[in-house]
Design an enzyme around this catalytic site. Structure first.
Site, PDB file in Angstrom:
ATOM      1  N   GLU A 357       0.797  -1.243   0.000  1.00 17.71           N
ATOM      2  CA  GLU A 357       0.000   0.000   0.000  1.00 17.71           C
ATOM      3  C   GLU A 357       0.830   1.294   0.000  1.00 17.71           C
ATOM      4  O   GLU A 357       0.564   2.206   0.780  1.00 17.71           O
ATOM      5  CB  GLU A 357      -0.940   0.003   1.218  1.00 17.71           C
ATOM      6  CG  GLU A 357      -1.874  -1.189   1.259  1.00 17.71           C
ATOM      7  CD  GLU A 357      -2.760  -1.240   2.505  1.00 17.71           C
ATOM      8  OE1 GLU A 357      -2.644  -0.351   3.366  1.00 17.71           O
ATOM      9  OE2 GLU A 357      -3.559  -2.185   2.614  1.00 17.71           O
ATOM     10  N   GLU A 479      -6.381 -10.860  -1.131  1.00 14.28           N
ATOM     11  CA  GLU A 479      -7.262 -10.603   0.022  1.00 14.28           C
ATOM     12  C   GLU A 479      -8.721 -10.469  -0.414  1.00 14.28           C
ATOM     13  O   GLU A 479      -9.455  -9.604   0.080  1.00 14.28           O
ATOM     14  CB  GLU A 479      -6.829  -9.315   0.752  1.00 14.28           C
ATOM     15  CG  GLU A 479      -5.376  -9.307   1.154  1.00 14.28           C
ATOM     16  CD  GLU A 479      -4.929  -8.034   1.877  1.00 14.28           C
ATOM     17  OE1 GLU A 479      -5.792  -7.269   2.347  1.00 14.28           O
ATOM     18  OE2 GLU A 479      -3.709  -7.817   1.965  1.00 14.28           O
TER      19      GLU A 479
HETATM   20  O1  9MR Z   1      -7.651  -8.235   8.550  1.00 14.56           O
HETATM   21  C1  9MR Z   1      -6.851  -7.281   9.214  1.00 14.56           C
HETATM   22  C2  9MR Z   1      -7.618  -6.723  10.413  1.00 14.56           C
HETATM   23  O2  9MR Z   1      -7.805  -7.744  11.374  1.00 14.56           O
HETATM   24  C3  9MR Z   1      -6.863  -5.568  11.014  1.00 14.56           C
HETATM   25  O3  9MR Z   1      -7.657  -4.965  12.015  1.00 14.56           O
HETATM   26  C4  9MR Z   1      -6.524  -4.556   9.942  1.00 14.56           C
HETATM   27  C5  9MR Z   1      -5.747  -3.413  10.524  1.00 14.56           C
HETATM   28  O4  9MR Z   1      -5.036  -2.715   9.546  1.00 14.56           O
HETATM   29  O5  9MR Z   1      -5.770  -5.192   8.920  1.00 14.56           O
HETATM   30  C6  9MR Z   1      -6.529  -6.144   8.263  1.00 14.56           C
HETATM   31  O6  9MR Z   1      -5.821  -6.637   7.163  1.00 14.56           O
HETATM   32  C7  9MR Z   1      -5.549  -5.683   6.135  1.00 14.56           C
HETATM   33  C8  9MR Z   1      -4.353  -6.185   5.371  1.00 14.56           C
HETATM   34  O7  9MR Z   1      -3.278  -6.368   6.243  1.00 14.56           O
HETATM   35  C9  9MR Z   1      -3.969  -5.216   4.282  1.00 14.56           C
HETATM   36  N1  9MR Z   1      -5.063  -4.956   3.394  1.00 14.56           N
HETATM   37  C10 9MR Z   1      -6.285  -4.529   4.057  1.00 14.56           C
HETATM   38  C11 9MR Z   1      -6.679  -5.564   5.101  1.00 14.56           C
HETATM   39  C12 9MR Z   1      -8.021  -5.201   5.692  1.00 14.56           C
HETATM   40  O8  9MR Z   1      -7.939  -4.006   6.428  1.00 14.56           O
END
Ligand code: 9MR
Length: 661
Positions: A357, A479
């Protein structure tokens, strides 16, 4: 009354049967009234879905509760000051800190990998501001706690049945009430064992359906590991690849006190200290089950502590220089891979999101600044480097230290926005020329909304896949989830299914350039966007319309006994009909409720009619002889784990043999 009902001789006070218990109890009672040939051991059956512990404190017994918080002044007793049921409740008085409070240990009384519901009433002396929390100690002796529910308001508050479970690697597993320092009162504390859930075995495995195209995987959290049904879904559908939802990100791996201690000892603050203790349960599972792992993620603005970029690793220090940060980055990536390879030499770390990102939707670097509060989109990497020039060294170091076979990806969301496509393609082309990148990770957090206004539209998503395919790099869908609306209806799920189909068809059409399709979560209730149900399985572990839509009409490559799939041998995925052997009540699953339906039908066919399909489904033992008591007993044998659902139907000989065991 105290009675013994479970294996392991758990002593419990049985106060009431819940819906599931009533059902299993009725079936068990009916069976015990049958001829002796039908008599089976019902101890395991009656313990499914039953109340395991129930405390109303009328007998002044608080021995199952301890005070959390060590040697403070809290006293756990009972009181008749106030109660919900009867005249007494548990009282935690003399609390000196907010984290002191009544605690109930789970791992010395309950079974690992089993789901329980805990419900209770709680009250503060003047005002209820209590939190219901969960604590455990991992295999490395580190204790973790997290909040499960907040209970605020005047007078008694209700803790609705809250799911808890734990793995066999956890010790000191407690639930407890905390908050404020006033007296806390607890009443009607009930622990129920959730009914055993059978996942749908009669649907095709997603990994099998897409075996000719790409790996199918998922992302999981530590909680998933202790949910048997979730892990069965993983093993059936998603064993091609697993990602740790959070535990391999910088904030989980970097250890601030160890970094500071190393600096103090050596005077060197460029060698970050790390630990994979949060990821170990996940990694142990992958190693044991031979599941390839996607590493997520090394360099990210989010979930990366600001102190990592500060002098002395302090929260309020000055930003370090670019040179120092480069050294920290290299040493971090080096230590990360070295430790992983040392701890888990047998895991196939086949992919790694090196940078996550880094580009905005418009294709510019992020704003410089602290990540600070979660939700901030500022980047401390940009703060220190001035721009996105940290990306290339990140790939250089990853290439230098990653294990052989570990492909390196740039990963991002919204990679179908024009500005981002341009920036990512330019960056990737440059890194590819330098031999530093292997692929693009498309996160694909999509939004169905009401259907016609989906974001992105399928053709826009398809166009992005075309663009990234032209790079000559691999693509992974890392994802995928697609939210519908809050409070979704059947129509919402139908629109979601149609959208999922369009997206997965588009992904499949690019299969020559795509090596993995990873879904971000297993069941809707476990999603980071749970309120809008974005996944393929619902909270009851059942495949949703979106599951069926993405497999519809696909050919399933037949599994060869050895070697690679033979692409010439295929069978067509049959649409799922209503014939499900054992499913007497036609609710789509085979469980103890079907045994009850059969018994009730036999006792009073007018009141408890089975449909013609239900009767066919119910004819389990000696097929063709209609619905008999033996069919109900066979279902009880599944509950008692003497046979599996996949063993059905059975012959009369097999049945008699099972009963004589
Ligand atoms: O699934 C993850 C969630 O449990 C966390 O709270 C969150 C915090 O940033 O991150 C989520 O995973 C993210 C992933 O690492 C990167 N792409 C977006 C995902 C969803 O937010």
């Amino acid at each position: 009354m105290h009675i013994l009902i479970m294996e392991g001789m758990i002593i419990m006070k049985k106060k009431h049967f819940n819906r599931f218990a009533a059902c299993t109890f009725a079936a068990a009672m009916a069976i015990s009234a049958m001829p002796t040939a039908c008599a089976i051991d019902t101890t395991e059956i009656t313990s499914n879905g039953t109340v395991i512990y129930s405390f109303d404190f009328e007998d002044d017994d608080v021995s199952a509760f301890t005070n959390r918080g060590g040697n403070d002044t809290t006293v756990i007793s009972t009181t008749d000051e106030s109660a919900v049921s009867g005249s007494k409740s548990l009282l935690a008085s003399g609390r000196s800190s907010s984290w002191n409070g009544p605690a109930f240990q789970l791992d010395d009384k309950l079974e690992p990998f089993t789901e329980y519901y805990i419900s209770a009433k709680v009250k503060g002396k003047y005002y209820t501001g209590a939190t219901f929390s969960f604590q455990y100690t991992n295999a490395d002796g580190e204790t973790t706690y997290h909040n499960l529910a907040s209970l605020n308001g005047n007078d008694w508050q209700t803790l609705e049945p809250t799911k808890v479970s734990f793995t066999d690697e956890m010790t000191g597993v407690f639930v407890y009430f905390e908050g404020g320092t006033d007296d806390l009162l607890v009443d009607d504390f009930v622990v129920e064992k959730a009914p055993a859930v059978e996942i749908e075995q009669d649907i095709p495995s997603l990994s099998d359906v897409f075996a000719d195209a790409f790996k199918v995987g998922n992302a999981i959290t530590p909680n998933d590991l202790s949910s048997k049904a979730t892990m069965e879904l993983i093993e059936k559908h998603f064993s091609g690849s697993l990602t740790a939802g959070n535990e391999m990100k910088p904030d989980a791996v970097l250890n601030q006190s160890a970094c500071q201690a190393y600096f103090e000892e050596t005077g060197d603050d460029t060698v970050p200290q790390i630990s994979f203790s949060a990821a170990k349960p996940f990694l142990n599972y992958c190693q044991k089950n031979n599941i390839p792992v996607r590493i997520h993620t090394l360099v990210w603005h989010s979930q990366t502590p600001d102190w990592f970029f500060k002098e002395g690793y302090t929260n309020d220090g000055e930003w370090v220089s670019k040179e120092k940060m480069l050294a920290r980055m290299e040493n971090y990536i080096k230590a990360y891979f070295e430790e992983l390879i040392k701890l888990y030499p047998d895991i196939d770390f086949y992919a790694c999101d090196v940078v996550n990102e880094a580009w905005t939707d418009g294709g510019t670097p992020r704003n410089a600044g602290e990540q600070g509060q979660s939700g901030s989109s500022n980047s401390a990497w940009v703060q220190v480097f001035g721009d996105n020039s940290f990306i290339e060294p990140a790939f250089e170091f990853a290439r230098k230290y990653a294990p052989e076979g570990c492909k390196l990806y740039y990963n991002d969301f919204n990679e179908y926005m024009d500005g981002k496509i341009k920036a990512v393609c330019e960056m990737a082309t440059d890194l590819k020329e330098k031999g530093l990148i292997d692929g693009i990770g498309m996160q694909s957090h999509l939004d169905v909304r009401s259907g016609s206004d989906a974001f992105p539209a399928v053709n826009i998503y398809n166009r992005a896949l075309d663009k990234y395919s032209e790079l000559g790099l691999d693509i992974q869908i890392t994802e995928l989830d697609a939210t519908t609306t809050t409070n979704p209806t059947d129509e919402s799920f139908a629109a979601q299914a149609e959208y999922y189909k369009g997206i997965v068809d588009s992904i499949y059409a690019h299969k020559d350039n795509i090596s993995a399709l990873v879904i971000w979560g297993v069941t809707d209730d476990g999603s980071w966007r749970a309120d809008r149900c974005p996944l393929l399985f619902d909270a009851d572990y059942k495949a949703k319309p979106a599951f069926y839509s993405i497999i519809e009409g696909r050919e399933i490559p037949e599994k060869p006994t050895t070697g690679k799939p033979d692409e010439n041998t295929t069978t067509t995925a049959e649409p799922i009909g209503k014939t499900l052997i054992g499913d007497a009540n036609e609710d789509g699953s085979v469980d103890i409720a079907d045994a009850t339906a059969i018994i009730q039908h036999m006792g009073n066919p007018d009141e408890y009619a089975l449909s013609e399909q239900g009767k066919l489904n119910a004819d389990i033992v000696n097929q063709g002889d209609g619905v008999t008591g033996a069919d109900a007993v066979a279902l009880q044998l599944i509950e008692a784990k003497k046979i599996k659902q996949s063993d059905l139907p059975i012959t009369m000989e097999q049945y008699n043999e099972l009963l004589s065991e």
